[in-house]
Design an enzyme around this catalytic site. Structure first.
Site, mmCIF file in Angstrom:
data_model
loop_
_atom_site.group_PDB
_atom_site.id
_atom_site.type_symbol
_atom_site.label_atom_id
_atom_site.label_comp_id
_atom_site.label_asym_id
_atom_site.label_seq_id
_atom_site.Cartn_x
_atom_site.Cartn_y
_atom_site.Cartn_z
ATOM 1 N N GLU A 1 -11.862 6.484 -14.201
ATOM 2 C CA GLU A 1 -11.006 5.887 -15.211
ATOM 3 C C GLU A 1 -10.517 6.898 -16.223
ATOM 4 O O GLU A 1 -9.593 6.649 -16.956
ATOM 5 C CB GLU A 1 -11.753 4.749 -15.911
ATOM 6 C CG GLU A 1 -11.727 3.536 -15.032
ATOM 7 C CD GLU A 1 -12.858 2.573 -15.255
ATOM 8 O OE1 GLU A 1 -13.743 2.867 -16.068
ATOM 9 O OE2 GLU A 1 -12.841 1.535 -14.595
ATOM 10 N N HIS B 1 -3.962 -0.638 -4.420
ATOM 11 C CA HIS B 1 -5.421 -0.837 -4.269
ATOM 12 C C HIS B 1 -6.082 -0.534 -5.617
ATOM 13 O O HIS B 1 -7.119 0.118 -5.672
ATOM 14 C CB HIS B 1 -6.014 0.108 -3.206
ATOM 15 C CG HIS B 1 -5.395 0.009 -1.864
ATOM 16 N ND1 HIS B 1 -5.664 -1.020 -0.986
ATOM 17 C CD2 HIS B 1 -4.489 0.798 -1.232
ATOM 18 C CE1 HIS B 1 -4.977 -0.835 0.126
ATOM 19 N NE2 HIS B 1 -4.246 0.246 0.004
ATOM 20 N N SER C 1 0.852 -1.198 0.000
ATOM 21 C CA SER C 1 0.000 0.000 0.000
ATOM 22 C C SER C 1 0.890 1.250 0.000
ATOM 23 O O SER C 1 1.678 1.426 -0.929
ATOM 24 C CB SER C 1 -0.948 -0.059 1.195
ATOM 25 O OG SER C 1 -1.895 0.965 1.126
#
Lengths: 281, 281
Positions: free
Chosen positions: B155, B179, B136
């Site tokens: 996106e 993530h 992460s």
């Protein structure tokens, strides 16, 4: 279903998938350009609100197109497959200079209209040069292979990430997804292409449209983007080997993010920045 | 900051960004493979939990790596920049056979460790062959250009969709986002590359890692995917012309979705399905 045959010397009409939530209050860029293609103040627009369960949907578009100067707007709702055989309504479609399909549930469109005289009339009109546009569910239904459901909110394609169904089949060159950026649907569009990369994915953002011309050049209008996913150069897809929630390995996908002014040729698979590349600083 | 100089005849160590939420209970595929690279049961792991504000984070990894057989695990926390100058703790890093950076807030990592002897020690260790992994926030910090913040859940790249900051600089070949599928971050990774397409974007899903070898081949491990975004062939980016929330036009981006077993060469920019292409049906 293959696209209707275009008469020799004739030209197919524009196909205009809109990503949903197009501006209806201010400059109405997307709807205004659609209306212009339909003849502007000479336009006779047939609005099909069948995807929606809201009574006001058809009236809303009647007011909008009327307010922008269309000569006539006819709202034609079809609640049953029997409605879609009614001769008077079919004739309204045949007389239109433009056909507009609203949003809602695209399975209502495919289950009620699929294979009926209404669907045949829409296909025939488009083959004879009449523009057909749709927003949200009304966009998804336009192509031959329609995304009927699947994952939202994911960018990685998954084995069971998309369900396809036959659409109206105005073109078989593209698979359309809508609310694209707002619902993060790249994963399901990629999954659709992972099955068979022959088609080109068009991910259409809200308040944005892909204007697919008779020459199969896609022009973009609106405040968002159209994401073109071209899997023609795909080196590998693991779709045949995976199942369930497993991610799909896909190597060699080409991506273009087109904003208003840019274009993409579905035949040559070339993108162009168009006027954007000559904007003065 | 450029990568530390690798001695002649020597080899850089593995760089292992993990997308977060890696399995810690069951097969622990990702952490197990990292431990093997660090020497397995001979491993001396330095764990840096500085990104996290939870006291138990370091202990958790101490138990996990210990439980999998590491010889020693040292948890080294740094709460202030002064801590990051303390000679004993720096020596622990220099003696490690593997360095692991936990998740949390990556700006804690960059503000507390940036430019300190700890950061220098991590860079020097990696240049001398020691594997450095992070999950992460600990993944994002590894590269030279770190994503410090920006849009999730989109996106389409937007003009102000990403903020970059200098990271540890173990490699300058990649920009890492974590993530990836779970938080829909393609838009911000594309925005990062739209500034300057020289780097390669690695979007790492949760429970998935990009194992970047000394030869700059990326191997994928874990249950998700690594999305490789290669903008080397970019024909056009409108990043210089747009601002605010406006979408960025980007033409000619190459995308590869790699699952476990697939690989990508950062030098030749070629993807390979590896063992996936020979799986028996």
């Amino acid at each position: 279903m293959c696209p209707s045959k275009v008469a020799e010397g004739g030209q197919r009409g524009w196909i205009v998938p809109i990503g949903g939530a197009e501006d209806k209050e201010n400059d109405k860029r997307v709807l205004r350009r659609f209306l212009e293609l339909c003849g502007g103040d000479g336009a006779e627009i047939a609005v099909i609100p069948t995807a929606s369960r809201l009574n006001e949907t058809g009236d809303r578009y009647e007011q909008i197109f009327g307010g922008m100067g269309a000569r006539n707007v006819h709202v034609l709702d079809f609640d049953t497959r029997r409605d879609a055989h009614e001769r008077n309504r079919v004739a309204r479609i045949e007389q239109a200079s433009g056909i507009f399909i609203t949003g809602g549930n695209q399975l209502r469109l495919s289950t009620i209209l699929g294979g009926t005289p209404v669907a045949q009339a829409i296909r025939a009109c488009n083959a004879h040069g009449i523009p057909v546009g749709g927003t949200s569910a009304g966009a998804g239904i336009l192509s031959e292979h329609m995304i009927a459901g699947g994952d939202s909110e994911t960018e990685t394609p998954r084995a069971n990430g998309v369900r396809l169904a036959p659409g109206l089949g105005l073109t078989n060159r593209v698979v359309i997804d809508q609310h694209f950026r707002q619902r993060d649907r790249l994963g399901r569009l990629l999954a659709a292409l992972a099955y068979n990369p022959f088609a080109i994915g068009l991910g259409v953002d809200e308040d944005t449209a892909a204007f697919i011309g008779p020459d199969n050049v896609v022009e973009v209008e609106g405040s968002g983007a159209v994401t073109v996913v071209d899997a023609d150069g795909l080196q590998f897809s693991s779709m045949a080997q995976v199942d369930g929630d497993s991610p799909v390995c896909m190597l060699g996908v080409q991506l273009h993010i087109l904003t208003a002014g840019a274009s993409y040729n579905l035949v040559t698979r070339k993108a162009s920045a168009g006027e954007l590349s000559t904007v003065k600083e």
